[in-house]
Design a protein around this motif. Structure first.
Motif, mmCIF file in Angstrom:
data_model
loop_
_atom_site.group_PDB
_atom_site.id
_atom_site.type_symbol
_atom_site.label_atom_id
_atom_site.label_comp_id
_atom_site.label_asym_id
_atom_site.label_seq_id
_atom_site.Cartn_x
_atom_site.Cartn_y
_atom_site.Cartn_z
ATOM 1 N N ALA A 80 0.848 -1.197 0.000
ATOM 2 C CA ALA A 80 0.000 0.000 0.000
ATOM 3 C C ALA A 80 0.881 1.244 0.000
ATOM 4 N N TRP A 81 0.422 2.241 -0.719
ATOM 5 C CA TRP A 81 1.115 3.525 -0.773
ATOM 6 C C TRP A 81 0.156 4.640 -0.367
ATOM 7 N N PHE A 82 0.655 5.546 0.460
ATOM 8 C CA PHE A 82 -0.090 6.738 0.844
ATOM 9 C C PHE A 82 0.462 7.917 0.037
ATOM 10 N N LEU A 83 -0.377 8.521 -0.790
ATOM 11 C CA LEU A 83 -0.002 9.743 -1.500
ATOM 12 C C LEU A 83 -0.541 10.902 -0.671
ATOM 13 N N LEU A 84 0.362 11.610 0.008
ATOM 14 C CA LEU A 84 -0.027 12.564 1.049
ATOM 15 C C LEU A 84 0.141 13.996 0.567
ATOM 16 N N ASP A 85 -0.987 14.665 0.445
ATOM 17 C CA ASP A 85 -0.993 16.092 0.159
ATOM 18 C C ASP A 85 -0.736 16.823 1.480
ATOM 19 N N LEU A 86 0.441 17.446 1.591
ATOM 20 C CA LEU A 86 0.810 18.175 2.805
ATOM 21 C C LEU A 86 1.042 19.646 2.482
ATOM 22 N N SER A 87 0.263 20.164 1.545
ATOM 23 C CA SER A 87 0.379 21.554 1.133
ATOM 24 C C SER A 87 -0.200 22.477 2.202
ATOM 25 N N ALA A 88 -0.118 23.783 1.955
ATOM 26 C CA ALA A 88 -0.470 24.774 2.982
ATOM 27 C C ALA A 88 -1.926 24.688 3.416
ATOM 28 N N GLY A 117 1.630 -8.367 7.804
ATOM 29 C CA GLY A 117 2.793 -8.658 6.988
ATOM 30 C C GLY A 117 2.880 -7.878 5.700
ATOM 31 N N ASN A 118 1.943 -6.957 5.467
ATOM 32 C CA ASN A 118 1.984 -6.159 4.255
ATOM 33 C C ASN A 118 2.938 -4.977 4.415
ATOM 34 N N ARG A 119 3.308 -4.393 3.302
ATOM 35 C CA ARG A 119 4.242 -3.272 3.312
ATOM 36 C C ARG A 119 3.507 -1.978 2.970
ATOM 37 N N VAL A 120 3.969 -0.878 3.567
ATOM 38 C CA VAL A 120 3.389 0.432 3.283
ATOM 39 C C VAL A 120 4.511 1.424 2.987
ATOM 40 N N GLY A 121 4.230 2.339 2.087
ATOM 41 C CA GLY A 121 5.159 3.407 1.760
ATOM 42 C C GLY A 121 4.379 4.699 1.563
ATOM 43 N N ALA A 122 5.092 5.788 1.330
ATOM 44 C CA ALA A 122 4.422 7.076 1.197
ATOM 45 C C ALA A 122 5.196 8.001 0.266
ATOM 46 N N LEU A 123 4.435 8.815 -0.461
ATOM 47 C CA LEU A 123 4.970 9.938 -1.220
ATOM 48 C C LEU A 123 4.360 11.195 -0.630
ATOM 49 N N CYS A 124 5.189 12.143 -0.213
ATOM 50 C CA CYS A 124 4.725 13.365 0.446
ATOM 51 C C CYS A 124 4.890 14.548 -0.494
ATOM 52 N N TYR A 125 3.826 15.342 -0.585
ATOM 53 C CA TYR A 125 3.816 16.502 -1.467
ATOM 54 C C TYR A 125 3.625 17.774 -0.641
ATOM 55 N N GLY A 126 4.595 18.701 -0.753
ATOM 56 C CA GLY A 126 4.429 20.023 -0.161
ATOM 57 C C GLY A 126 4.069 20.997 -1.261
ATOM 58 N N SER A 127 5.074 21.524 -1.948
ATOM 59 C CA SER A 127 4.869 22.249 -3.199
ATOM 60 C C SER A 127 5.354 21.413 -4.371
ATOM 61 N N ASP A 130 8.496 15.906 -2.324
ATOM 62 C CA ASP A 130 9.781 16.187 -1.686
ATOM 63 C C ASP A 130 10.268 15.084 -0.763
ATOM 64 N N THR A 131 9.399 14.104 -0.438
ATOM 65 C CA THR A 131 9.798 13.027 0.475
ATOM 66 C C THR A 131 9.209 11.712 0.004
ATOM 67 N N VAL A 132 10.043 10.689 -0.038
ATOM 68 C CA VAL A 132 9.594 9.338 -0.375
ATOM 69 C C VAL A 132 9.973 8.411 0.771
ATOM 70 N N VAL A 133 8.980 7.737 1.335
ATOM 71 C CA VAL A 133 9.214 6.736 2.377
ATOM 72 C C VAL A 133 9.056 5.377 1.722
ATOM 73 N N LEU A 145 7.205 6.455 9.580
ATOM 74 C CA LEU A 145 6.293 7.176 8.698
ATOM 75 C C LEU A 145 5.566 8.293 9.449
ATOM 76 N N LEU A 146 5.076 7.992 10.656
ATOM 77 C CA LEU A 146 4.399 9.018 11.451
ATOM 78 C C LEU A 146 5.359 10.138 11.842
ATOM 79 N N HIS A 147 6.602 9.783 12.161
ATOM 80 C CA HIS A 147 7.581 10.810 12.515
ATOM 81 C C HIS A 147 7.813 11.760 11.338
ATOM 82 N N VAL A 148 7.861 11.223 10.133
ATOM 83 C CA VAL A 148 8.019 12.062 8.945
ATOM 84 C C VAL A 148 6.864 13.058 8.831
ATOM 85 N N LEU A 149 5.647 12.581 9.098
ATOM 86 C CA LEU A 149 4.474 13.449 8.980
ATOM 87 C C LEU A 149 4.435 14.508 10.083
#
Length: 322
Positions: A80-88, A117-127, A130-133, A145-149
């Motif tokens: 699973a991948w989380f595509l995270l909109d972390l814009s203003a 046993g599944n794997r999770v990753g994330a793509l973080c978007y600011g502008s 900028d971050t790939v977990v 992952l939570l620490h990154v957020l």
């Protein structure tokens, strides 16, 4: 209450207040949330509404002169991948911020997945992205992952281009995966086409974050409204009933357009409000997914079950309680 700054404290709170209760109510069965990519052909049956057209067997369809789809045995292992909109615009909320709701949702779903046993990753978007977990498993990875957020600074005013995040994910995620797009969908145009392209390859769930003040303004007199994306300020009089009515109508219209865009893209949608209860929203969503799964496999639904689910489906779409 805003989430604690410490990732361990946040995850412990979610494990006691949401994940443990969710396990009890679902009896530990998380299949109604997500399905692994099937690899073993199990059967063929006639096409039904909501079936994935990518599973149509065209040879059998041509012989039988009616559409048939392939049914697969599910492979429970998934990524699973989380595509995270972390814009203003996520740094907003009347009681708690939308970004805090995003972190809680990610913590719950990531922990549910990694415990099996599944794997999770994330793509973080600011502008920009900028971050790939990278996708990994285990509780320590969820904490990372939570620490990154939680450690990210507030987004700077800049136009959000959600299409950039979605297109980047289309290139960066190599195999079919479960993809959660977590955003308020306040973005420059064009994201809907990018979302539809992503959904052609992956199972995509759109998680729409919202705040009550984005739908209706209170009567609090004169105040400044600031666009988090551009920094533009507007001086308004909320005593003006006509102004508040126009604001609510525009917000309702935008909500309808957003739901239509998500439906056209062929993705399921989960509404999360800063004033709502995460556990309730996840349970309603699970019921909707289970109902759709039964319908698509030909299991049917009794009238009593449909009558029970339908009003809860409406409240799930509205982000409120039944």
């Amino acid at each position: 209450m805003p989430p604690p700054a410490d990732a361990e404290a946040l995850l412990q709170r979610l494990e006691w207040t949401v994940i443990r209760r969710l396990d009890g109510l679902l009896h530990g069965d998380y299949r109604c949330f997500f399905r692994g990519p099937g690899i073993d052909l199990a059967d063929l049956r006639e096409y039904q509404f909501h079936d994935d057209v990518r599973h149509i067997d065209w040879n059998v369809t041509a012989r039988m002169q009616t559409p048939y789809v392939r049914v697969f045995n599910e492979d429970r292992d998934l990524t699973a991948w989380f595509l995270l909109d972390l814009s203003a615009s996520l740094d907003f909320g009347a009681r708690i911020k939308k970004q805090a709701v995003s972190a809680e949702f990610v913590g719950v779903l990531a922990r549910l997945l990694t415990r099996h046993g599944n794997r999770v990753g994330a793509l973080c978007y600011g502008s920009a992205v900028d971050t790939v977990v990278p996708a990994r498993s285990g509780r320590r990875h969820v904490l990372h992952l939570l620490h990154v957020l939680l450690s990210r600074p507030a987004g700077r005013p800049a136009p959000t281009r959600l299409a950039d995040l979605l297109d980047h994910a289309g290139r960066a995620i190599p195999r079919r995966a479960l993809v959660f797009v977590v955003s308020d969908f306040i973005s420059a145009p064009g994201w809907d086409a990018a979302l539809a392209r992503l959904a052609l390859r992956h199972e995509v769930i759109a998680v729409h974050l919202s705040d009550p003040l984005e739908r209706e303004l209170p009567d609090v007199g004169l105040l400044f409204l600031e666009d988090a994306e551009s920094g533009e300020q507007l001086f308004v009089d909320t005593h003006d009933k006509a102004f508040r009515k126009r604001f609510a109508e525009l917000a309702a219209r935008r909500g309808e357009e957003l739901r239509g865009s998500l439906a056209d893209a062929g993705v399921d949608a989960l509404e999360l409000s800063t004033e709502g209860d995460l556990l309730d929203a996840l349970l309603r969503f699970a019921e909707l997914r289970e109902l759709r799964s039964r319908a698509s496999t030909g299991g049917g639904t009794s009238g009593r079950l449909a009558a029970h689910i339908e009003p809860r489906a409406r409240t799930a779409a509205e982000g409120g309680r039944p």
